[in-house]
Design a protein around this motif. Structure first.
Motif, PDB file in Angstrom:
ATOM      1  N   HIS A   1       0.836  -1.203   0.000  1.00 22.40           N
ATOM      2  CA  HIS A   1       0.000   0.000   0.000  1.00 22.40           C
ATOM      3  C   HIS A   1       0.871   1.253   0.000  1.00 22.40           C
ATOM      4  O   HIS A   1       2.070   1.178   0.231  1.00 22.40           O
TER       5      HIS A   1
ATOM      6  N   TRP B   1       1.279   4.659   2.114  1.00 23.31           N
ATOM      7  CA  TRP B   1       0.905   5.199   3.418  1.00 23.31           C
ATOM      8  C   TRP B   1       1.065   6.717   3.371  1.00 23.31           C
ATOM      9  O   TRP B   1       2.164   7.227   3.110  1.00 23.31           O
TER      10      TRP B   1
ATOM     11  N   GLN C   1      -3.492   4.104   2.450  1.00 24.17           N
ATOM     12  CA  GLN C   1      -3.898   4.031   3.843  1.00 24.17           C
ATOM     13  C   GLN C   1      -3.330   5.221   4.599  1.00 24.17           C
ATOM     14  O   GLN C   1      -2.323   5.805   4.195  1.00 24.17           O
TER      15      GLN C   1
ATOM     16  N   SER D   1      -3.801   7.425   8.816  1.00 20.95           N
ATOM     17  CA  SER D   1      -4.504   7.514  10.091  1.00 20.95           C
ATOM     18  C   SER D   1      -4.808   8.971  10.388  1.00 20.95           C
ATOM     19  O   SER D   1      -4.087   9.873   9.955  1.00 20.95           O
TER      20      SER D   1
ATOM     21  N   LEU E   1     -12.387   7.202   1.139  1.00 17.06           N
ATOM     22  CA  LEU E   1     -11.711   6.319   2.073  1.00 17.06           C
ATOM     23  C   LEU E   1     -12.687   5.846   3.148  1.00 17.06           C
ATOM     24  O   LEU E   1     -13.674   6.529   3.446  1.00 17.06           O
TER      25      LEU E   1
ATOM     26  N   TYR F   1     -11.028   1.343   8.632  1.00 19.73           N
ATOM     27  CA  TYR F   1     -10.883  -0.099   8.777  1.00 19.73           C
ATOM     28  C   TYR F   1     -10.472  -0.496  10.190  1.00 19.73           C
ATOM     29  O   TYR F   1     -10.526  -1.671  10.542  1.00 19.73           O
TER      30      TYR F   1
ATOM     31  N   PHE G   1      -7.959   4.617  11.453  1.00 25.00           N
ATOM     32  CA  PHE G   1      -7.164   4.146  10.331  1.00 25.00           C
ATOM     33  C   PHE G   1      -8.088   3.986   9.127  1.00 25.00           C
ATOM     34  O   PHE G   1      -9.142   3.355   9.235  1.00 25.00           O
TER      35      PHE G   1
ATOM     36  N   THR H   1      -8.616   3.540   4.652  1.00 19.94           N
ATOM     37  CA  THR H   1      -8.058   2.964   3.434  1.00 19.94           C
ATOM     38  C   THR H   1      -8.922   3.319   2.236  1.00 19.94           C
ATOM     39  O   THR H   1     -10.128   3.550   2.378  1.00 19.94           O
ATOM     40  N   SER H   2      -8.271   3.311   1.080  1.00 16.73           N
ATOM     41  CA  SER H   2      -9.018   3.536  -0.168  1.00 16.73           C
ATOM     42  C   SER H   2      -9.632   2.242  -0.664  1.00 16.73           C
ATOM     43  O   SER H   2     -10.357   2.243  -1.649  1.00 16.73           O
TER      44      SER H   2
END
Length: 142
Positions: free
Chosen positions: A70, A72, A107, A109, A125, A128, A136, A138-139
């Protein structure tokens, strides 16, 4: 609105990046932890930063680390006075596009005290995982 562009950060950008982090994060850190502590001088990995520029003016930054599975997003800051103008979305969409082009999710935070979670949700997003300090996001999956 003038179009924003991303350029690689250079050593002369370090004072701006330090100011920008404090300007964008100080209040959220104090709300969460009761104090603000600037990063150590050697904690800035300049090669991961891109400056968001509009014309000749720097308006923010994005810092991304490419990991095996991923991308970040370490930081995505837009300077006070330039927020809610679409500059953060331009930067995020560029990162999302770069990651998507090679089949990786993005991803990041967000501190629980930071309302930016709504911005990231608008950009697609999803959360998760949550802790008392962070959300946190994510796409999505590859």
């Amino acid at each position: 609105m003038t179009k924003a562009a991303l350029r690689p950060a250079v050593p002369d950008d370090e004072p701006y990046l330090r100011w920008l982090e404090e300007a964008c994060m100080r209040n959220y850190a104090i709300a969460l932890w009761g104090s603000w502590r600037p990063r150590l001088a050697d904690a800035l990995i300049l090669g991961e930063y891109r400056i968001i520029a509009v014309g000749h003016e720097d308006v923010g930054c994005v810092s991304v680390t490419r990991r095996e599975d991923h991308f970040w997003v370490n930081k995505l800051y837009v300077a006070p006075g330039h927020q809610k103008c679409g500059y953060g979305a331009i930067a995020l969409r560029q990162v999302l596009g770069e990651a998507r082009a090679i089949g990786l999710p993005v991803q990041l935070s967000v501190l629980t005290t930071n309302p930016a979670v709504a911005f990231y949700r608008r950009e697609g997003l999803v959360i998760y995982e949550e802790t008392p300090e962070r959300r946190f996001m994510t796409s999505g999956v590859r």
